[in-house]
Write a protein that holds these residues in place. Structure first.
Motif, PDB file in Angstrom:
ATOM      1  N   ASN A  62     -31.810  15.991 -91.103  1.00 37.10           N
ATOM      2  CA  ASN A  62     -32.524  17.261 -90.951  1.00 37.10           C
ATOM      3  C   ASN A  62     -33.999  17.114 -91.244  1.00 37.10           C
ATOM      4  OD1 ASN A  62     -32.744  20.039 -90.553  1.00 37.10           O
ATOM      5  ND2 ASN A  62     -32.550  20.434 -92.735  1.00 37.10           N
ATOM      6  N   LEU A  63     -34.316  16.257 -92.194  1.00 42.66           N
ATOM      7  CA  LEU A  63     -35.703  16.094 -92.589  1.00 42.66           C
ATOM      8  C   LEU A  63     -36.289  14.891 -91.881  1.00 42.66           C
ATOM      9  CD1 LEU A  63     -37.880  17.195 -94.480  1.00 42.66           C
ATOM     10  CD2 LEU A  63     -37.077  15.605 -96.216  1.00 42.66           C
ATOM     11  N   VAL A  64     -37.412  15.092 -91.179  1.00 40.95           N
ATOM     12  CA  VAL A  64     -38.027  14.024 -90.409  1.00 40.95           C
ATOM     13  C   VAL A  64     -39.477  13.912 -90.811  1.00 40.95           C
ATOM     14  CG1 VAL A  64     -38.515  13.152 -88.101  1.00 40.95           C
ATOM     15  CG2 VAL A  64     -36.499  14.567 -88.495  1.00 40.95           C
ATOM     16  N   ASP A  65     -39.896  12.710 -91.194  1.00 45.22           N
ATOM     17  CA  ASP A  65     -41.286  12.486 -91.529  1.00 45.22           C
ATOM     18  C   ASP A  65     -42.064  12.391 -90.229  1.00 45.22           C
ATOM     19  OD1 ASP A  65     -43.743  11.721 -92.383  1.00 45.22           O
ATOM     20  OD2 ASP A  65     -43.041  10.121 -93.709  1.00 45.22           O
ATOM     21  N   ALA A  66     -42.993  13.296 -90.020  1.00 43.33           N
ATOM     22  CA  ALA A  66     -43.716  13.340 -88.747  1.00 43.33           C
ATOM     23  C   ALA A  66     -44.531  12.088 -88.519  1.00 43.33           C
ATOM     24  CB  ALA A  66     -44.644  14.563 -88.726  1.00 43.33           C
ATOM     25  N   ASP A  67     -44.971  11.413 -89.590  1.00 42.86           N
ATOM     26  CA  ASP A  67     -45.774  10.217 -89.419  1.00 42.86           C
ATOM     27  C   ASP A  67     -44.938   8.989 -89.107  1.00 42.86           C
ATOM     28  OD1 ASP A  67     -48.041  11.680 -89.984  1.00 42.86           O
ATOM     29  OD2 ASP A  67     -47.889  11.321 -92.140  1.00 42.86           O
ATOM     30  N   ALA A  68     -43.607   9.070 -89.309  1.00 48.23           N
ATOM     31  CA  ALA A  68     -42.760   7.907 -89.100  1.00 48.23           C
ATOM     32  C   ALA A  68     -41.748   8.096 -87.995  1.00 48.23           C
ATOM     33  CB  ALA A  68     -42.020   7.561 -90.399  1.00 48.23           C
ATOM     34  N   VAL A  69     -41.627   9.298 -87.451  1.00 44.12           N
ATOM     35  CA  VAL A  69     -40.603   9.570 -86.462  1.00 44.12           C
ATOM     36  C   VAL A  69     -40.896   8.832 -85.173  1.00 44.12           C
ATOM     37  CG1 VAL A  69     -41.695  11.587 -85.415  1.00 44.12           C
ATOM     38  CG2 VAL A  69     -39.221  11.436 -85.461  1.00 44.12           C
ATOM     39  N   GLY A  70     -39.837   8.459 -84.443  1.00 46.67           N
ATOM     40  CA  GLY A  70     -40.004   7.733 -83.198  1.00 46.67           C
ATOM     41  C   GLY A  70     -40.126   8.667 -82.013  1.00 46.67           C
ATOM     42  N   ASP A  71     -39.425   8.323 -80.928  1.00 47.25           N
ATOM     43  CA  ASP A  71     -39.482   9.111 -79.705  1.00 47.25           C
ATOM     44  C   ASP A  71     -38.642  10.368 -79.865  1.00 47.25           C
ATOM     45  OD1 ASP A  71     -39.700  10.102 -77.217  1.00 47.25           O
ATOM     46  OD2 ASP A  71     -38.727   8.431 -76.184  1.00 47.25           O
ATOM     47  N   LEU A  72     -39.308  11.514 -80.003  1.00 47.96           N
ATOM     48  CA  LEU A  72     -38.594  12.756 -80.239  1.00 47.96           C
ATOM     49  C   LEU A  72     -37.820  13.218 -79.023  1.00 47.96           C
ATOM     50  CD1 LEU A  72     -41.272  14.748 -82.264  1.00 47.96           C
ATOM     51  CD2 LEU A  72     -39.146  13.781 -83.125  1.00 47.96           C
ATOM     52  N   ASN A  73     -38.153  12.700 -77.839  1.00 48.04           N
ATOM     53  CA  ASN A  73     -37.465  13.145 -76.636  1.00 48.04           C
ATOM     54  C   ASN A  73     -36.005  12.710 -76.622  1.00 48.04           C
ATOM     55  OD1 ASN A  73     -39.764  14.361 -75.555  1.00 48.04           O
ATOM     56  ND2 ASN A  73     -40.497  12.426 -74.715  1.00 48.04           N
ATOM     57  N   LYS A  74     -35.650  11.751 -77.440  1.00 47.98           N
ATOM     58  CA  LYS A  74     -34.271  11.287 -77.492  1.00 47.98           C
ATOM     59  C   LYS A  74     -33.376  12.260 -78.245  1.00 47.98           C
ATOM     60  CE  LYS A  74     -35.485   6.390 -77.313  1.00 47.98           C
ATOM     61  NZ  LYS A  74     -35.400   5.091 -78.013  1.00 47.98           N
ATOM     62  N   PHE A  75     -33.970  13.125 -79.001  1.00 47.71           N
ATOM     63  CA  PHE A  75     -33.195  14.045 -79.811  1.00 47.71           C
ATOM     64  C   PHE A  75     -33.672  15.471 -79.556  1.00 47.71           C
ATOM     65  CE2 PHE A  75     -31.717  10.393 -81.951  1.00 47.71           C
ATOM     66  CZ  PHE A  75     -32.818   9.576 -82.176  1.00 47.71           C
ATOM     67  N   ASP A  76     -32.958  16.432 -80.090  1.00 42.02           N
ATOM     68  CA  ASP A  76     -33.418  17.804 -80.018  1.00 42.02           C
ATOM     69  C   ASP A  76     -34.734  17.914 -80.777  1.00 42.02           C
ATOM     70  OD1 ASP A  76     -30.083  19.201 -80.383  1.00 42.02           O
ATOM     71  OD2 ASP A  76     -31.171  18.522 -78.607  1.00 42.02           O
ATOM     72  N   VAL A 103     -46.236  23.291 -78.092  1.00 40.44           N
ATOM     73  CA  VAL A 103     -45.361  22.752 -79.136  1.00 40.44           C
ATOM     74  C   VAL A 103     -45.135  21.262 -78.909  1.00 40.44           C
ATOM     75  CG1 VAL A 103     -43.026  22.807 -80.087  1.00 40.44           C
ATOM     76  CG2 VAL A 103     -44.228  24.948 -79.632  1.00 40.44           C
ATOM     77  N   ASP A 104     -44.922  20.857 -77.660  1.00 43.13           N
ATOM     78  CA  ASP A 104     -44.742  19.434 -77.355  1.00 43.13           C
ATOM     79  C   ASP A 104     -45.976  18.639 -77.768  1.00 43.13           C
ATOM     80  OD1 ASP A 104     -42.244  19.911 -76.368  1.00 43.13           O
ATOM     81  OD2 ASP A 104     -42.820  19.810 -74.254  1.00 43.13           O
ATOM     82  N   LYS A 105     -47.151  19.178 -77.463  1.00 39.45           N
ATOM     83  CA  LYS A 105     -48.387  18.485 -77.839  1.00 39.45           C
ATOM     84  C   LYS A 105     -48.544  18.432 -79.348  1.00 39.45           C
ATOM     85  CE  LYS A 105     -52.164  16.353 -76.835  1.00 39.45           C
ATOM     86  NZ  LYS A 105     -52.102  15.035 -76.174  1.00 39.45           N
ATOM     87  N   PHE A 106     -48.200  19.520 -80.014  1.00 40.41           N
ATOM     88  CA  PHE A 106     -48.280  19.564 -81.474  1.00 40.41           C
ATOM     89  C   PHE A 106     -47.370  18.507 -82.096  1.00 40.41           C
ATOM     90  CE2 PHE A 106     -46.404  21.238 -85.431  1.00 40.41           C
ATOM     91  CZ  PHE A 106     -47.537  21.308 -86.224  1.00 40.41           C
ATOM     92  N   LEU A 107     -46.130  18.415 -81.601  1.00 42.99           N
ATOM     93  CA  LEU A 107     -45.185  17.432 -82.127  1.00 42.99           C
ATOM     94  C   LEU A 107     -45.666  16.014 -81.847  1.00 42.99           C
ATOM     95  CD1 LEU A 107     -41.797  19.104 -81.094  1.00 42.99           C
ATOM     96  CD2 LEU A 107     -42.862  19.088 -83.355  1.00 42.99           C
ATOM     97  N   ASP A 108     -46.228  15.804 -80.669  1.00 43.02           N
ATOM     98  CA  ASP A 108     -46.747  14.480 -80.324  1.00 43.02           C
ATOM     99  C   ASP A 108     -47.883  14.087 -81.260  1.00 43.02           C
ATOM    100  OD1 ASP A 108     -47.056  12.145 -78.461  1.00 43.02           O
ATOM    101  OD2 ASP A 108     -49.000  13.081 -78.119  1.00 43.02           O
ATOM    102  N   LEU A 109     -48.764  15.032 -81.553  1.00 41.47           N
ATOM    103  CA  LEU A 109     -49.873  14.752 -82.464  1.00 41.47           C
ATOM    104  C   LEU A 109     -49.376  14.545 -83.892  1.00 41.47           C
ATOM    105  CD1 LEU A 109     -52.546  17.274 -81.106  1.00 41.47           C
ATOM    106  CD2 LEU A 109     -52.518  14.782 -80.844  1.00 41.47           C
ATOM    107  N   CYS A 110     -48.297  15.246 -84.257  1.00 41.96           N
ATOM    108  CA  CYS A 110     -47.705  15.020 -85.579  1.00 41.96           C
ATOM    109  C   CYS A 110     -47.229  13.579 -85.709  1.00 41.96           C
ATOM    110  CB  CYS A 110     -46.533  15.982 -85.814  1.00 41.96           C
ATOM    111  SG  CYS A 110     -47.021  17.679 -86.193  1.00 41.96           S
ATOM    112  N   GLN A 111     -46.608  13.064 -84.644  1.00 42.78           N
ATOM    113  CA  GLN A 111     -46.128  11.678 -84.661  1.00 42.78           C
ATOM    114  C   GLN A 111     -47.287  10.704 -84.850  1.00 42.78           C
ATOM    115  OE1 GLN A 111     -43.035  10.613 -81.640  1.00 42.78           O
ATOM    116  NE2 GLN A 111     -43.557  12.610 -80.817  1.00 42.78           N
ATOM    117  N   LYS A 112     -48.427  11.046 -84.279  1.00 42.65           N
ATOM    118  CA  LYS A 112     -49.586  10.154 -84.336  1.00 42.65           C
ATOM    119  C   LYS A 112     -50.399  10.351 -85.614  1.00 42.65           C
ATOM    120  CE  LYS A 112     -49.936  10.084 -79.298  1.00 42.65           C
ATOM    121  NZ  LYS A 112     -50.764  10.443 -78.105  1.00 42.65           N
TER     122      LYS A 112
END
Length: 234
Positions: A62-76, A103-112
């Motif tokens: 449930n808890l995902v570190d935005a700086d360490a998460v991988g490809d979010l498209n593989k999951f919900d 939201v997609d852009k926000f999540l992508d920037l969170c990953q970066k």
């Protein structure tokens, strides 16, 4: 004691059986058993591997570190973002249906790690707190004057307090700004795209709102986002 004669010893040695020979049928049967065992082990391994992969995809922590998460498209995609600020935690529910691209852009920037260490450059009491590229924010007087002139307009959901938004037309990687409203802001309809709502940590937003600022609404002491954590559920 009676001594055994050499002839008797010879007869006894002849009676001893030689090594038992394993028949071909026994060898084939053993080989078949071994093959069956190996096949069962392989099938079991494949079953548990597929099950583990399925659980990983459907029971992602449930808890995902935005700086360490991988490809979010593989999951919900995560539905919530927790902004860890220098004043405390702010939990935001993301509006994936109303603003999917943002939201997609926000999540992508969170990953970066785009928001890691982002300061709040402007804090206007009873209006908005703002973070991002200060050079893109515009004159503070324009914001406050326009806000007062349109304060009598009817409000809608996106104009409520404690909404999360970004500037229209400036949500590329470099210019993605964050705004958290602290009061109904009807005048921001032409400036902001709302893509989230604060559902926990309103007191933290209000504490940020109360910091001392200069005449340009810039906080006198550094304040900002330490990091962002994404969650699928809360």
């Amino acid at each position: 004691m009676a001594r055994i004669k050499p002839q008797a010893l010879l007869l006894q040695s002849k009676k001893k059986k030689g090594p038992t020979r394993i028949s071909a049928t026994t060898i084939i049967t053993c080989n078949l058993i071994i093959v069956l065992i190996v096949l069962c082990l392989v099938a079991t391994y494949r079953h548990w591997s597929q099950r583990s992969r399925y659980q990983l995809e459907n029971d992602l922590p449930n808890l995902v570190d935005a700086d360490a998460v991988g490809d979010l498209n593989k999951f919900d995609l995560p539905s919530y973002a927790i902004l860890n600020t220098s004043k405390g935690l702010i939990t935001v529910e993301l509006n994936k249906e109303g603003s999917p691209e943002i939201v997609d852009k926000f999540l992508d920037l969170c990953q970066k790690g785009h928001f890691k260490g982002m300061p709040f450059h402007r804090v206007i009491k009873n209006y908005v707190i703002q973070g991002g590229d200060f050079q893109r924010l515009g004159a503070a007087e324009d914001w406050t004057m326009k806000g007062k002139s349109s304060s009598q307009l009817a409000t809608s959901l996106k104009h409520e307090a404690f909404m999360l938004g970004t500037s229209k037309g400036k949500y590329d990687g470099k210019g993605f700004e964050l705004f958290i409203t602290t009061a109904p802001t009807t005048d921001l309809n032409d400036k902001l795209i709302v893509f989230g709502r604060v559902i926990k940590g309103e007191d933290v937003v209000q504490e940020i709102e109360e910091v001392d600022t200069d005449e340009h609404y810039r906080p006198k002491s550094p304040i900002g986002i330490i990091n962002v954590t994404l969650k699928r559920e809360i």
